[in-house]
Design a protein around this motif. Structure first.
Motif, PDB file in Angstrom:
ATOM      1  N   TYR A  40       0.779  -1.109  -0.066  1.00 40.66           N
ATOM      2  CA  TYR A  40       0.054  -0.174   0.128  1.00 40.66           C
ATOM      3  C   TYR A  40       0.908   1.348   0.027  1.00 40.66           C
ATOM      4  O   TYR A  40       2.043   1.273   0.238  1.00 40.66           O
TER       5      TYR A  40
ATOM      6  N   ARG B   1       1.096   5.379   1.298  1.00 41.46           N
ATOM      7  CA  ARG B   1       0.755   6.460   2.054  1.00 41.46           C
ATOM      8  C   ARG B   1       1.536   7.387   2.089  1.00 41.46           C
ATOM      9  O   ARG B   1       2.538   7.401   1.500  1.00 41.46           O
TER      10      ARG B   1
ATOM     11  N   PHE C  58       5.067   9.869  -1.317  1.00 38.94           N
ATOM     12  CA  PHE C  58       4.549   8.656  -0.803  1.00 38.94           C
ATOM     13  C   PHE C  58       5.599   7.695  -0.622  1.00 38.94           C
ATOM     14  O   PHE C  58       6.786   7.669  -1.046  1.00 38.94           O
TER      15      PHE C  58
ATOM     16  N   HIS D 133       3.953  -3.437   7.511  1.00 39.08           N
ATOM     17  CA  HIS D 133       4.478  -1.909   7.597  1.00 39.08           C
ATOM     18  C   HIS D 133       5.772  -1.645   7.262  1.00 39.08           C
ATOM     19  O   HIS D 133       6.175  -0.441   7.619  1.00 39.08           O
TER      20      HIS D 133
END
Length: 162
Positions: free
Chosen positions: A8, A10, A47, A54
Protein backbone atom coordinates in the motif's frame (compact mmCIF):
# COMPACT_ATOMS: atom_id res chain seq x y z
CA UNK A 1 5.83 -12.12 -8.31
CA UNK A 2 7.57 -12.02 -4.96
CA UNK A 3 6.78 -13.17 -1.46
CA UNK A 4 5.26 -9.68 -1.09
CA UNK A 5 2.13 -9.60 -3.19
CA UNK A 6 0.34 -6.75 -1.46
CA UNK A 7 1.60 -3.30 -0.76
CA UNK A 8 0.00 0.00 0.00
CA UNK A 9 1.07 3.56 -0.40
CA UNK A 10 0.70 6.28 2.16
CA UNK A 11 1.83 9.87 2.48
CA UNK A 12 5.51 10.26 3.37
CA UNK A 13 6.33 12.31 6.45
CA UNK A 14 9.48 13.31 8.33
CA UNK A 15 9.36 10.15 10.46
CA UNK A 16 10.09 8.17 7.26
CA UNK A 17 13.28 10.08 6.40
CA UNK A 18 15.79 7.75 8.10
CA UNK A 19 14.42 4.74 6.20
CA UNK A 20 14.07 6.68 2.96
CA UNK A 21 17.63 8.03 3.22
CA UNK A 22 18.98 4.53 3.89
CA UNK A 23 17.25 3.17 0.77
CA UNK A 24 18.33 6.18 -1.30
CA UNK A 25 22.00 5.76 -0.35
CA UNK A 26 21.90 2.03 -1.12
CA UNK A 27 20.16 2.50 -4.46
CA UNK A 28 22.02 5.39 -6.11
CA UNK A 29 25.57 6.47 -6.83
CA UNK A 30 24.36 10.08 -6.59
CA UNK A 31 21.67 10.01 -3.88
CA UNK A 32 19.43 12.87 -2.90
CA UNK A 33 20.47 14.66 0.28
CA UNK A 34 18.31 14.72 3.38
CA UNK A 35 17.70 18.41 2.62
CA UNK A 36 16.43 17.39 -0.82
CA UNK A 37 13.84 15.14 0.80
CA UNK A 38 12.92 17.82 3.34
CA UNK A 39 12.40 20.28 0.47
CA UNK A 40 10.26 17.70 -1.31
CA UNK A 41 8.16 17.20 1.81
CA UNK A 42 7.59 20.98 1.96
CA UNK A 43 6.84 21.43 -1.73
CA UNK A 44 5.86 18.05 -3.11
CA UNK A 45 3.45 15.20 -3.12
CA UNK A 46 5.29 12.22 -1.62
CA UNK A 47 4.48 8.59 -0.84
CA UNK A 48 6.08 5.56 0.72
CA UNK A 49 5.31 1.99 -0.32
CA UNK A 50 4.81 -0.47 2.53
CA UNK A 51 3.95 -4.14 2.86
CA UNK A 52 1.25 -5.43 5.19
CA UNK A 53 3.83 -5.71 7.98
CA UNK A 54 4.39 -1.93 7.54
CA UNK A 55 7.96 -2.37 6.24
CA UNK A 56 8.95 0.59 4.08
CA UNK A 57 9.88 -0.91 0.69
CA UNK A 58 10.27 2.23 -1.39
CA UNK A 59 9.03 5.72 -2.09
CA UNK A 60 7.99 8.24 -4.70
CA UNK A 61 8.51 12.00 -4.68
CA UNK A 62 6.44 14.15 -7.02
CA UNK A 63 5.99 17.81 -7.74
CA UNK A 64 2.52 19.13 -8.58
CA UNK A 65 2.23 21.82 -11.25
CA UNK A 66 -1.42 22.55 -11.97
CA UNK A 67 -2.75 19.28 -13.44
CA UNK A 68 0.72 17.82 -14.03
CA UNK A 69 2.57 15.44 -11.69
CA UNK A 70 6.34 15.37 -12.17
CA UNK A 71 7.81 12.14 -10.79
CA UNK A 72 11.16 13.27 -9.36
CA UNK A 73 12.24 10.14 -7.51
CA UNK A 74 10.80 6.61 -7.65
CA UNK A 75 12.71 3.91 -5.81
CA UNK A 76 12.27 0.40 -4.47
CA UNK A 77 14.84 -0.74 -1.88
CA UNK A 78 17.58 -2.74 -3.64
CA UNK A 79 16.85 -5.84 -1.54
CA UNK A 80 13.31 -5.90 -2.99
CA UNK A 81 14.18 -5.03 -6.60
CA UNK A 82 13.59 -7.54 -9.38
CA UNK A 83 10.55 -9.05 -7.64
CA UNK A 84 7.74 -7.15 -9.36
CA UNK A 85 7.25 -4.64 -6.56
CA UNK A 86 8.15 -1.61 -8.69
CA UNK A 87 5.39 -2.53 -11.12
CA UNK A 88 2.89 -3.00 -8.29
CA UNK A 89 3.94 0.29 -6.67
CA UNK A 90 3.85 2.22 -9.96
CA UNK A 91 0.40 0.84 -10.76
CA UNK A 92 -0.91 2.06 -7.40
CA UNK A 93 0.81 5.42 -7.78
CA UNK A 94 -0.71 5.94 -11.25
CA UNK A 95 -4.14 5.05 -9.91
CA UNK A 96 -3.74 7.51 -7.03
CA UNK A 97 -2.75 10.25 -9.50
CA UNK A 98 -5.70 9.37 -11.75
CA UNK A 99 -8.06 9.64 -8.76
CA UNK A 100 -6.51 13.03 -7.93
CA UNK A 101 -7.45 14.11 -11.49
CA UNK A 102 -3.98 14.79 -12.85
CA UNK A 103 -3.86 15.03 -16.65
CA UNK A 104 -0.29 13.79 -17.07
CA UNK A 105 2.70 12.29 -15.23
CA UNK A 106 6.14 13.44 -16.41
CA UNK A 107 9.57 12.04 -15.56
CA UNK A 108 13.19 11.78 -16.58
CA UNK A 109 15.03 8.45 -16.53
CA UNK A 110 18.67 7.63 -17.21
CA UNK A 111 19.18 6.57 -20.81
CA UNK A 112 21.17 3.55 -19.55
CA UNK A 113 18.43 2.41 -17.15
CA UNK A 114 16.77 -0.16 -19.41
CA UNK A 115 14.89 -1.80 -16.55
CA UNK A 116 13.22 1.46 -15.47
CA UNK A 117 12.45 2.47 -19.05
CA UNK A 118 10.83 -0.93 -19.61
CA UNK A 119 8.82 -0.59 -16.41
CA UNK A 120 7.50 2.82 -17.42
CA UNK A 121 6.65 1.63 -20.96
CA UNK A 122 4.79 -1.34 -19.44
CA UNK A 123 2.63 1.20 -17.60
CA UNK A 124 1.80 3.23 -20.73
CA UNK A 125 4.52 5.86 -20.50
CA UNK A 126 5.80 7.13 -23.83
CA UNK A 127 9.33 8.31 -24.57
CA UNK A 128 8.99 11.95 -25.62
CA UNK A 129 12.50 13.30 -25.96
CA UNK A 130 15.99 13.61 -24.55
CA UNK A 131 17.48 15.99 -21.99
CA UNK A 132 21.18 16.07 -22.85
CA UNK A 133 23.83 15.61 -20.14
CA UNK A 134 21.26 15.58 -17.35
CA UNK A 135 22.55 12.94 -14.93
CA UNK A 136 25.99 12.69 -13.34
CA UNK A 137 27.91 9.45 -13.95
CA UNK A 138 31.04 8.16 -12.24
CA UNK A 139 33.35 6.62 -14.87
CA UNK A 140 36.77 5.06 -14.44
CA UNK A 141 39.49 7.07 -16.23
CA UNK A 142 42.30 4.73 -17.30
CA UNK A 143 44.74 7.61 -17.84
CA UNK A 144 44.18 9.20 -14.43
CA UNK A 145 43.62 5.81 -12.77
CA UNK A 146 40.71 7.32 -10.87
CA UNK A 147 37.01 7.97 -11.14
CA UNK A 148 35.85 11.05 -13.00
CA UNK A 149 32.39 12.51 -13.18
CA UNK A 150 30.83 12.64 -16.63
CA UNK A 151 27.23 13.19 -17.73
CA UNK A 152 24.48 10.98 -19.14
CA UNK A 153 21.36 11.88 -21.10
CA UNK A 154 17.89 11.58 -19.61
CA UNK A 155 14.95 10.19 -21.53
CA UNK A 156 11.81 12.30 -21.06
CA UNK A 157 8.72 10.17 -20.54
CA UNK A 158 5.04 10.87 -19.96
CA UNK A 159 1.84 9.05 -19.07
CA UNK A 160 -1.36 10.82 -20.13
CA UNK A 161 -4.67 10.08 -18.51
CA UNK A 162 -7.56 9.74 -20.97
Amino acid sequence: MSEIETLYLRAMDESDLDSVMSIEQQAYDFPWSEQGFLNSLDQGFNFVFCDLQHRLLGYACLLKVLDEAHLLNFCIAPVYQGKGLASLALKQLIERLREAQFAIVLLEVRESNAAARGLYRKHAFSEDGVRRNYYPVRDWDLVRNDYVETREDAILMSHRFA
